[in-house]
Design a protein around this motif. Structure first.
Motif, PDB file in Angstrom:
ATOM      1  N   LEU A  88       6.074   2.230  -5.171  1.00  0.00           N
ATOM      2  CA  LEU A  88       5.238   1.568  -4.175  1.00  0.00           C
ATOM      3  C   LEU A  88       5.090   0.083  -4.495  1.00  0.00           C
ATOM      4  O   LEU A  88       5.139  -0.762  -3.592  1.00  0.00           O
ATOM      5  N   VAL A  89       4.922  -0.251  -5.783  1.00  0.00           N
ATOM      6  CA  VAL A  89       4.805  -1.649  -6.187  1.00  0.00           C
ATOM      7  C   VAL A  89       6.057  -2.423  -5.775  1.00  0.00           C
ATOM      8  O   VAL A  89       5.979  -3.551  -5.253  1.00  0.00           O
ATOM      9  N   GLY A  90       7.214  -1.806  -5.977  1.00  0.00           N
ATOM     10  CA  GLY A  90       8.460  -2.463  -5.606  1.00  0.00           C
ATOM     11  C   GLY A  90       8.605  -2.629  -4.101  1.00  0.00           C
ATOM     12  O   GLY A  90       9.002  -3.706  -3.615  1.00  0.00           O
ATOM     13  N   ARG A  91       8.302  -1.573  -3.355  1.00  0.00           N
ATOM     14  CA  ARG A  91       8.421  -1.647  -1.892  1.00  0.00           C
ATOM     15  C   ARG A  91       7.463  -2.681  -1.309  1.00  0.00           C
ATOM     16  O   ARG A  91       7.782  -3.360  -0.334  1.00  0.00           O
ATOM     17  N   ALA A  92       6.290  -2.801  -1.906  1.00  0.00           N
ATOM     18  CA  ALA A  92       5.277  -3.727  -1.384  1.00  0.00           C
ATOM     19  C   ALA A  92       5.510  -5.159  -1.860  1.00  0.00           C
ATOM     20  O   ALA A  92       4.820  -6.075  -1.394  1.00  0.00           O
ATOM     21  N   GLY A  93       6.437  -5.345  -2.765  1.00  0.00           N
ATOM     22  CA  GLY A  93       6.735  -6.692  -3.242  1.00  0.00           C
ATOM     23  C   GLY A  93       5.638  -7.291  -4.095  1.00  0.00           C
ATOM     24  O   GLY A  93       5.441  -8.511  -4.105  1.00  0.00           O
ATOM     25  N   VAL A  94       4.923  -6.448  -4.832  1.00  0.00           N
ATOM     26  CA  VAL A  94       3.850  -6.933  -5.691  1.00  0.00           C
ATOM     27  C   VAL A  94       4.451  -7.474  -6.983  1.00  0.00           C
ATOM     28  O   VAL A  94       5.205  -6.780  -7.665  1.00  0.00           O
ATOM     29  N   SER A  95       4.115  -8.720  -7.315  1.00  0.00           N
ATOM     30  CA  SER A  95       4.658  -9.339  -8.520  1.00  0.00           C
ATOM     31  C   SER A  95       3.927  -8.834  -9.766  1.00  0.00           C
ATOM     32  O   SER A  95       2.834  -8.262  -9.681  1.00  0.00           O
TER      33      SER A  95
END
Length: 469
Positions: free
Chosen positions: A81-88
């Motif tokens: 989810l972190v990757g899909r949402a583009g969270v740095s």
């Protein structure tokens, strides 16, 4: 359907009988899970603790969890989810830093600074008041396992039919009710009132006292009735609560702008009742009298009515021969001390919360009941007024300052501290072996002469703190 959380807990306890005798710790999920967990822990005769988790919400959509954290540095992150949402990495770290600080503050408050129970090699029974999505329970079970639990049991009164599959980290899921048409935890309760942090703290404290072998036990039943206290030609409305086999009674003196319905005093009264102490909460002023602000500071008038309340209580069948104390708040603190100074008062103990004991003036030297003065650490002017009064009270007198609390103790957890301090003071001085009132005096450092004069002045009495109690 369950009547309330205690009813749900009683039914859940019957399903957990196979865990009796195990080396276990019951972990309640704050807030609503702790009242259920408290009943389970006492029924199984094991320790009670909390397990606190914090969601890591997406920076731009905080209600969506990208992970969670728990005590002991436990950290779970949904990398996909972190990757899909583009969270740095920086954004994730900032969210975690904020939630970790919040978690640490919350844990310290709920446990009152005590260390967590060790789970190493033990069975962890994670309890909540119900299961919805299962995400919080899953994180809690993972935290328990990471802290050393060899077996994790999730126990809930109500949840969906597939509850077990939603919490794979639990070795066992015990659920009392699994409705086919499940949509929310609250649907299983007639009374699903919110649980406060104060209630959580009081339940945890009571559980600690149980394990420590304290002589008092939580009252199983409490009868409450609305009564009328006669005073001259007046009838003062009051609420009388009598637990089974009470060890004493406490009469409340409410402060300015307050009444027997004060939620603060009621929380304290509830804590006293659970410890086996009866309570009488009278309205010392009639509705039309409350409109006149001068009556709020008429300490002799309020004290005279307190004396009538005690006389009525002593004649009540449930209170005959039992010790009686006063709990005063704000201006009610001054009234309680004035009433206790009357000849033949025979008051066993007094507690003042955010009180104005200085308003009792010269009467302080005639007080013979052991007195506890509780003041908020941020209530600076009232602290000085209480120090001035402490130096003049003839009986043993202690001053407790609750860090961070303001005059009304509205800060999270501070009112629970008041309730615990008051309960312990009354229990100590109501005990048959308690020292006679006035037999000793605690040390007190008097403020400067200028501070004392200012505290005792009529101007201070009329214009100083005296807001709602």
């Amino acid at each position: 359907m369950f009547r309330d959380r205690p009813d749900a807990a009683a039914q859940l306890l019957r399903r957990l009988d196979h865990l009796r005798g195990e080396d276990a710790v019951v972990l309640g999920l704050p807030r609503g899970g702790v009242p259920v967990a408290a009943v389970v822990a006492e029924g199984l005769g094991v320790p009670l603790d909390v397990i606190v988790v914090r969601k890591l919400g997406l920076p731009f959509q905080p209600e969506v969890a990208m992970g969670a954290i728990g005590e002991g540095g436990v950290r779970l992150v949904n990398s996909e989810l972190v990757g899909r949402a583009g969270v740095s990495i920086a954004e994730l770290s900032e969210v975690e830093r904020h939630e970790r600080a919040t978690l640490d503050r919350r844990v310290a408050m709920l446990r009152r600074g005590a260390a967590p129970r060790s789970l190493e090699g033990r069975t962890a029974i994670v309890v909540d008041d119900g299961l919805a999505t299962g995400s919080t329970a899953e994180v809690a079970c993972r935290v328990a396992r990471s802290l050393g639990a060899h077996r994790v049991v999730l126990a809930i009164p109500i949840g969906p039919e597939d509850a077990a599959s939603r919490v794979p980290s639990a070795n066992e899921v015990v659920c009392v009710e699994s409705p086919h048409w499940f949509h929310a935890v609250g649907q299983g309760y007639e009374d699903f009132s919110p649980t406060s942090d104060e209630e959580v703290m009081l339940l945890l404290d009571a559980a600690e006292r149980r394990l420590a072998g304290e002589p008092w036990r939580p009252a199983r039943s409490i009868e409450t009735a609305q009564v009328e206290v006669p005073h001259g030609g007046l009838r003062l409305a009051a609420d009388l609560s009598v637990p089974e086999a009470p060890t004493g009674f406490v009469v409340f003196a409410h402060g300015s702008g307050s009444s027997r319905h004060s939620p603060r005093n009621r929380l304290v009264a509830d804590a006293l009742q659970r410890a086996g102490l009866g309570t009488l909460l009278p309205d010392l002023l009639l509705p039309h009298e409350e409109a006149d602000r001068a009556n709020v500071f008429d300490i002799p008038l309020l004290a005279d009515r307190l004396v009538s309340a005690v006389a009525w209580l002593r004649a009540h069948p449930g209170a005959t021969g039992l010790p009686i104390g006063y709990f005063g708040a704000s201006t009610g603190g001054g009234a309680a001390l004035w009433a206790a100074s009357e000849p033949g008062a025979h008051i066993a103990a007094i507690v003042s919360r955010g009180g104005r004991p200085d308003l009792a003036g010269e009467r302080l030297g005639s007080v013979r009941a052991p007195t506890l003065l509780i003041v908020g650490g941020a209530d600076h002017q009232v602290i000085e007024l209480n120090r001035w009064a402490q130096a003049r009270i003839a009986a043993p007198c202690e001053l407790e300052i609750v860090p961070g609390a303001t005059h009304l103790f509205e800060e999270a957890g501070t009112l629970a501290e008041v309730a615990i301090l008051a309960r312990d003071w009354f229990l100590r001085h109501f005990a048959p072996s308690a020292p006679a009132a006035g037999s000793a005096r605690s040390a007190a450092s008097a403020p400067s002469a200028a501070s004392a004069a200012s505290a005792a002045s009529e101007s201070s009495a009329r214009s100083g703190p005296g807001g709602p109690a």
